[in-house]
Design a protein around this motif. Structure first.
Motif, short mmCIF file in Angstrom:
data_model
loop_
_atom_site.label_atom_id
_atom_site.label_comp_id
_atom_site.label_asym_id
_atom_site.label_seq_id
_atom_site.Cartn_x
_atom_site.Cartn_y
_atom_site.Cartn_z
N SER A 40 51.23 40.70 53.18
CA SER A 40 50.78 39.86 52.07
C SER A 40 50.17 38.56 52.59
CB SER A 40 51.93 39.58 51.10
OG SER A 40 53.00 38.97 51.79
N THR A 41 50.34 38.29 53.88
CA THR A 41 49.73 37.12 54.52
C THR A 41 48.30 37.43 54.98
OG1 THR A 41 50.88 37.87 56.51
CG2 THR A 41 51.88 36.04 55.33
N ALA A 45 46.94 35.76 58.44
CA ALA A 45 47.58 36.42 59.58
C ALA A 45 46.55 36.99 60.54
CB ALA A 45 48.50 37.53 59.09
N GLY A 48 46.91 40.20 66.16
CA GLY A 48 47.95 40.14 67.19
C GLY A 48 49.31 39.76 66.62
N GLY A 49 49.33 38.77 65.72
CA GLY A 49 50.59 38.34 65.10
C GLY A 49 51.20 39.44 64.26
N PHE A 50 50.35 40.21 63.58
CA PHE A 50 50.84 41.32 62.76
C PHE A 50 51.48 42.39 63.65
CE2 PHE A 50 49.54 44.98 59.72
CZ PHE A 50 50.72 44.87 59.00
N ALA A 52 52.69 42.02 66.63
CA ALA A 52 53.87 41.52 67.35
C ALA A 52 55.01 41.15 66.42
CB ALA A 52 53.48 40.32 68.20
N GLY A 53 54.69 40.77 65.16
CA GLY A 53 55.75 40.25 64.29
C GLY A 53 55.86 40.92 62.94
N GLY A 54 54.95 41.82 62.61
CA GLY A 54 54.98 42.43 61.28
C GLY A 54 55.36 43.89 61.33
N GLY A 57 52.93 46.79 54.88
CA GLY A 57 52.59 46.03 53.69
C GLY A 57 51.74 46.82 52.73
N GLY A 105 54.96 40.56 76.70
CA GLY A 105 53.56 40.67 77.10
C GLY A 105 52.67 40.05 76.05
N ILE A 106 51.47 39.68 76.45
CA ILE A 106 50.54 39.01 75.53
C ILE A 106 49.40 39.98 75.23
CG2 ILE A 106 49.00 37.04 75.25
CD1 ILE A 106 50.86 35.67 77.45
N TRP A 219 55.35 42.10 48.60
CA TRP A 219 55.99 42.07 49.93
C TRP A 219 56.72 40.74 50.10
CZ3 TRP A 219 56.57 46.39 52.98
CH2 TRP A 219 55.98 47.53 52.45
C1 LIG Z 1 55.28 34.61 52.93
C2 LIG Z 1 55.27 35.66 54.00
C3 LIG Z 1 54.92 36.94 53.68
C4 LIG Z 1 54.94 37.94 54.67
N1 LIG Z 1 54.62 39.23 54.33
C5 LIG Z 1 54.66 40.18 55.29
C6 LIG Z 1 54.32 41.52 54.97
O1 LIG Z 1 53.94 41.84 53.86
N2 LIG Z 1 54.39 42.46 55.96
C7 LIG Z 1 54.73 42.13 57.24
O2 LIG Z 1 54.75 43.01 58.10
N3 LIG Z 1 55.02 40.85 57.58
C8 LIG Z 1 55.00 39.89 56.65
N4 LIG Z 1 55.28 38.59 56.98
C9 LIG Z 1 55.55 38.29 58.39
C10 LIG Z 1 54.28 37.77 59.16
O3 LIG Z 1 53.76 36.62 58.55
C11 LIG Z 1 53.18 38.75 59.22
O4 LIG Z 1 53.66 39.92 59.84
C12 LIG Z 1 51.92 38.27 59.93
O5 LIG Z 1 51.14 39.37 60.24
C13 LIG Z 1 52.12 37.47 61.15
O6 LIG Z 1 50.82 37.09 61.63
P1 LIG Z 1 50.53 35.68 62.26
O7 LIG Z 1 49.16 35.72 62.82
O8 LIG Z 1 50.86 34.61 61.28
O9 LIG Z 1 51.58 35.69 63.46
P2 LIG Z 1 52.47 34.56 64.06
O10 LIG Z 1 53.53 34.14 63.11
O11 LIG Z 1 51.59 33.52 64.66
O12 LIG Z 1 53.14 35.41 65.23
C14 LIG Z 1 54.10 36.38 64.95
C15 LIG Z 1 54.78 36.76 66.28
O13 LIG Z 1 53.84 37.42 67.10
C16 LIG Z 1 53.72 36.79 68.35
N5 LIG Z 1 52.31 36.89 68.76
C17 LIG Z 1 51.23 36.37 68.12
N6 LIG Z 1 50.10 36.70 68.79
C18 LIG Z 1 50.48 37.44 69.84
C19 LIG Z 1 49.78 38.07 70.92
N7 LIG Z 1 48.45 37.98 71.04
N8 LIG Z 1 50.49 38.75 71.85
C20 LIG Z 1 51.83 38.83 71.77
N9 LIG Z 1 52.56 38.25 70.78
C21 LIG Z 1 51.89 37.58 69.83
C22 LIG Z 1 54.16 35.35 68.13
O14 LIG Z 1 54.65 34.78 69.31
C23 LIG Z 1 55.26 35.55 67.09
O15 LIG Z 1 56.48 35.86 67.71
C24 LIG Z 1 55.28 37.61 56.01
C25 LIG Z 1 55.62 36.29 56.33
C26 LIG Z 1 55.60 35.32 55.35
C27 LIG Z 1 55.95 33.90 55.75
#
Ligand SMILES: Cc1cc2nc3c(=O)[nH]c(=O)nc-3n(C[C@H](O)[C@H](O)[C@H](O)COP(=O)(O)OP(=O)(O)OC[C@H]3O[C@@H](n4cnc5c(N)ncnc54)[C@H](O)[C@@H]3O)c2cc1C
Length: 352
Positions: A40-41, A45, A48-50, A52-54, A57, A105-106, A219
């Motif tokens: 939903s972000t 978003a 890469g962040g998705f 690594a951290g998602g 959705g 890893g990055i 989400w």
């Molecule tokens: C309000 C809200 C709603 C959300 N909804 C969802 C959802 O629907 N589904 C879902 O799956 N997630 C959700 N999330 C979690 C997250 O925001 C998403 O997964 C989003 O994709 C993260 O992307 P970002 O670019 O903001 O990553 P960041 O928050 O910047 O990074 C996320 C993680 O990935 C790591 N990272 C970033 N880039 C790299 C890279 N190049 N190599 C290695 N590691 C890396 C960072 O160190 C961190 O640990 C939500 C979060 C919030 C706050």
């Protein structure tokens, strides 16, 4: 590092990790493709962040999560060794790095599979009871004939938190949000009415800038709206049983009353079965009470990925075969990447 390098003729986006998902969705649609799923972000978003951290959705009802169906085809990872290397992970090897929060890893270059673009419509419908709303959304989510991208259910009072879309909400009623192929919009409208619903909105989806963008309320954005209304709200990440879910809802309501509010996101699991995933809202009182709720969920067969731990192992996404840990030992022997996030890791003494 936010470049979209190319979209291959078979629909794989080759990109750098800083590319925003919203931009990728817009660019892909111009070429007849779209994201299989997005958080939903979406707008902010990065790819890469998705990865690594998602986990999934909007779109997961049809395409599962990030770990499923080869959506993440491959990526290059830069290691944190004394002499850094660029290592290509393809196929099953992506799971060594996926959803490990950058601990091992990055990601620097990603091959991300898309799906053919669909002309989507958005629809909201209000139902007198949660049971009716759930029944309707379930029939759409699990019905093979419907082409859908989103099937969400909110029990009242969750819709009351969505202040920007107040006009789509009906007091004391549960709300269903659906994204459906435009060619099926009329049929969906009729089905909603036949199921006892009041259709409160229909509108075309025209990419990430669409207003209202219904995914902004789904989400984990649902939780965000609830916390804006009342900071005492928090959440859980659950998977209900397709066959036992009604009994599971009943048991939770009986034990916790309105302390837990049902927010369902239908999603396909790795076996290709659409199940009621859920991000229920929880009114936080004490840590003991929250842990009691998690334990009770698990005791009645509700899967919980606990979002209230800040390390990987207990979060529900850690691989039992330890491949994420093994990759960390290889690629980040000094433990410099996101220290403390993977607690099973012990630093190795590196002398040279
Ligand atoms: C309000 C809200 C709603 C959300 N909804 C969802 C959802 O629907 N589904 C879902 O799956 N997630 C959700 N999330 C979690 C997250 O925001 C998403 O997964 C989003 O994709 C993260 O992307 P970002 O670019 O903001 O990553 P960041 O928050 O910047 O990074 C996320 C993680 O990935 C790591 N990272 C970033 N880039 C790299 C890279 N190049 N190599 C290695 N590691 C890396 C960072 O160190 C961190 O640990 C939500 C979060 C919030 C706050």
């Amino acid at each position: 590092m936010d470049k979209l390098e190319e979209i291959t003729s078979d629909g794989v986006a080759v990109c750098q990790p800083g590319l925003r998902l919203g931009q990728l969705e817009s660019e892909a649609r111009k070429k007849g493709w779209e994201l299989r799923m997005y958080p939903s972000t979406l707008v902010k978003a990065s790819v890469g962040g998705f990865l690594a951290g998602g986990s999934g959705g909007i779109g997961s009802v049809a395409h599962g999560g990030l770990r499923d169906f080869d959506t993440v085809r491959a990526f290059e990872v830069v290691t944190m060794e004394k002499k850094p290397r660029v290592v290509l992970h393809e196929g099953p090897a992506v799971h060594e790095i996926l959803h490990a929060w950058g601990t091992n890893g990055i990601l620097t270059r990603i091959w991300f599979a898309l799906t053919p673009a669909v002309e989507w419509m958005q629809l909201t419908a209000a139902f007198s009871t949660y049971e009716e709303a759930f029944q309707f959304a379930e029939s759409i989510a699990t019905g093979n004939t419907w082409t859908k991208r989103l099937a969400t259910v909110f029990e009242w009072p969750i819709p009351s938190f969505f202040t920007p879309i107040k006009r789509l909400v009906r007091a004391d009623k549960s709300l269903v949000l659906i994204m459906i192929a435009a060619s099926q919009a009329d049929a969906l409208h009729a089905a909603a009415i036949a199921a006892g619903g009041e259709v409160t909105f229909t509108g075309a989806f025209d990419g990430p800038r669409t207003q209202p963008l219904l995914s902004d309320y789904t989400w984990n954005h649902t939780t965000l709206w609830a916390m804006k209304a009342d900071p005492a709200y928090t959440y859980l990440q659950c998977g209900f049983s397709l066959t036992e879910c009604r009994e599971q809802f009943r048991k939770l309501r009986e034990r916790y009353g309105q302390e837990i509010l049902f927010h369902i996101e239908f999603m396909k699991n790795g076996d290709g079965v659409v199940i009621p995933g859920a991000i229920p809202l929880v009114r936080f009182s004490t840590e003991e009470r929250l842990n009691d709720m998690i334990a009770f969920c698990r005791s009645i067969g509700v899967f919980v990925a606990n979002p209230h731990v800040n390390y990987l192992e207990d979060g529900g996404r850690f691989r039992p075969d330890n491949i994420q840990l093994l990759a960390k030992q290889r690629y980040d022997p000094r433990g410099l990447l996101n220290p403390g996030k993977m607690i099973s890791f012990r630093k190795q003494v590196v002398t040279k």
